[in-house]
Design a protein around this motif. Sequence first.
Motif, short mmCIF file in Angstrom:
data_model
loop_
_atom_site.label_atom_id
_atom_site.label_comp_id
_atom_site.label_asym_id
_atom_site.label_seq_id
_atom_site.Cartn_x
_atom_site.Cartn_y
_atom_site.Cartn_z
N VAL A 22 0.82 -0.99 0.02
CA VAL A 22 -0.04 0.01 0.13
C VAL A 22 0.92 1.18 0.01
O VAL A 22 1.99 1.36 0.54
CB VAL A 22 -1.04 0.02 1.09
N LYS A 23 0.33 2.45 -0.46
CA LYS A 23 1.11 3.58 -0.56
C LYS A 23 1.05 4.26 0.93
O LYS A 23 0.05 4.39 1.47
CB LYS A 23 0.56 4.50 -1.53
N ILE A 24 2.04 4.44 1.28
CA ILE A 24 2.31 5.10 2.55
C ILE A 24 2.70 6.50 2.47
O ILE A 24 3.66 7.05 1.61
CB ILE A 24 3.67 4.27 3.40
N VAL A 25 1.93 7.41 3.18
CA VAL A 25 2.11 8.96 2.94
C VAL A 25 3.26 9.26 4.05
O VAL A 25 3.09 9.07 5.16
CB VAL A 25 0.67 9.78 3.34
N PRO A 26 4.31 9.73 3.74
CA PRO A 26 5.40 10.26 4.61
C PRO A 26 4.70 11.06 5.68
O PRO A 26 4.09 12.07 5.28
CB PRO A 26 6.48 11.18 3.70
N ARG A 27 5.25 11.02 7.01
CA ARG A 27 5.11 11.74 7.84
C ARG A 27 6.35 12.68 8.47
O ARG A 27 7.40 12.08 8.31
CB ARG A 27 4.53 11.15 8.99
N LYS A 28 5.96 13.76 8.92
CA LYS A 28 7.09 14.73 9.57
C LYS A 28 7.51 14.12 10.77
O LYS A 28 6.49 14.11 11.78
CB LYS A 28 6.86 16.07 9.39
N ILE A 29 8.66 13.80 11.08
CA ILE A 29 9.08 13.48 12.41
C ILE A 29 10.47 14.35 12.83
O ILE A 29 11.12 15.18 11.88
CB ILE A 29 9.65 12.07 12.83
N GLU A 30 10.91 14.60 13.84
CA GLU A 30 11.96 15.10 14.26
C GLU A 30 13.19 14.48 14.96
O GLU A 30 12.56 13.47 15.83
CB GLU A 30 11.76 16.51 15.23
N ILE A 31 14.35 14.48 14.44
CA ILE A 31 15.35 13.76 15.17
C ILE A 31 16.13 14.89 16.13
O ILE A 31 16.89 15.64 15.24
CB ILE A 31 16.25 12.98 14.14
N TYR A 32 15.90 14.85 17.29
CA TYR A 32 16.49 16.15 17.90
C TYR A 32 18.03 15.75 18.17
O TYR A 32 18.81 16.77 17.99
CB TYR A 32 15.96 15.94 19.33
N ASN A 33 18.62 14.80 18.47
CA ASN A 33 19.92 14.29 18.58
C ASN A 33 20.10 12.64 18.21
O ASN A 33 19.36 12.07 18.32
CB ASN A 33 20.28 14.46 20.04
N ILE A 34 21.34 12.46 17.52
CA ILE A 34 21.66 11.14 17.21
C ILE A 34 23.14 11.07 17.67
O ILE A 34 23.93 11.83 17.27
CB ILE A 34 21.36 10.91 15.83
N TYR A 35 23.59 10.14 18.53
CA TYR A 35 24.78 9.81 19.14
C TYR A 35 25.37 8.53 18.64
O TYR A 35 24.74 7.71 19.01
CB TYR A 35 24.86 10.01 20.68
N LEU A 36 26.77 8.58 17.95
CA LEU A 36 27.28 7.37 17.71
C LEU A 36 28.02 6.67 19.03
O LEU A 36 28.91 7.49 19.29
CB LEU A 36 28.30 7.58 16.53
N GLU A 37 27.64 5.67 19.34
CA GLU A 37 28.02 5.07 20.73
C GLU A 37 29.23 4.07 20.15
O GLU A 37 30.03 3.97 20.97
CB GLU A 37 26.95 4.23 21.45
N LYS A 38 29.10 3.47 19.05
CA LYS A 38 29.99 2.43 18.88
C LYS A 38 30.12 2.17 17.38
O LYS A 38 28.91 2.02 16.68
CB LYS A 38 29.67 0.95 19.62
N PHE A 39 31.12 2.15 16.89
CA PHE A 39 31.33 1.63 15.33
C PHE A 39 32.16 0.76 14.95
O PHE A 39 33.48 0.53 15.36
CB PHE A 39 31.68 2.74 14.48
N ASP A 40 31.57 -0.73 15.04
CA ASP A 40 32.61 -1.85 14.92
C ASP A 40 32.44 -2.54 13.31
O ASP A 40 31.71 -3.14 13.08
CB ASP A 40 31.97 -2.84 16.12
#
Length: 175
Positions: A22-40
Motif C-alpha cells: 500500500v502507498k504510505i504517505v510520509p509523515r514529518k518527524i524530528e530527530i533531535y539528537n543522534i549519538y554514535l556510541e559504537k562503530f565496530d
Amino acid sequence: MYSAIKVNGKKLYEYARKGEQVKIVPRKIEIYNIYLEKFDLQNKEIVFTVQCSKGSYIRTLCENVAEKLGTIGCMKELKRVQVGNFNIEQAVTIDELKNNKNSKEFISKHFISFEQLLSDKQEIILDNKHLDLFLNGVKLTKNIQDDIYRIRNENGDFIGTGEAKNGMLKRDVIL
C-alpha cells in the motif's frame, strides 16, 4: 510496513503479513539528537542513541543510516530509555512490584497520580453549575486553545481532564 499505522481502516502490518503493498504517505518527524556510541567495522555493527519525536520509526532510521553508508542494514536491538518525562532509571521490575505491592513507601516513591502526570497542563476551575453540565457530557464554550486541561471544582478538588477543540471543552477522563 510493520507499524500499526492505519491505511483505509487497516493496520499496515496486516497488509505486510499478507504480502500486500500500500502507498504510505510520509509523515514529518524530528530527530533531535543522534549519538554514535559504537562503530565496530569487524562485526559490521553500529550502535547509536537517538532522541526523537513521537511517530519516529527507528527501524526505518536504521535502514536510512545503512543506505547513506552505501550498504544494507537492519536493527538488531531496540531499547527505549525515555518517553516524555519518564526515564528508564525510574522504572521498576515486575518482581520489585510484586515484592513491594503492599508497601506504601515503595508505591509513593515509584508511582505518580494521574493528576501529577498532568502537572504540565493548565487547569480550569468550574463552578457547580458548569461542573454538573460538564460531568453530564455537555460541551462548554470556552475561549481556550485546543489541548487537554486539568479540571477542578470550586473547592479545588481534582475532577479529571477535559479536552478542548474548536473552543469547546468536553469531558475526557473523570476520576
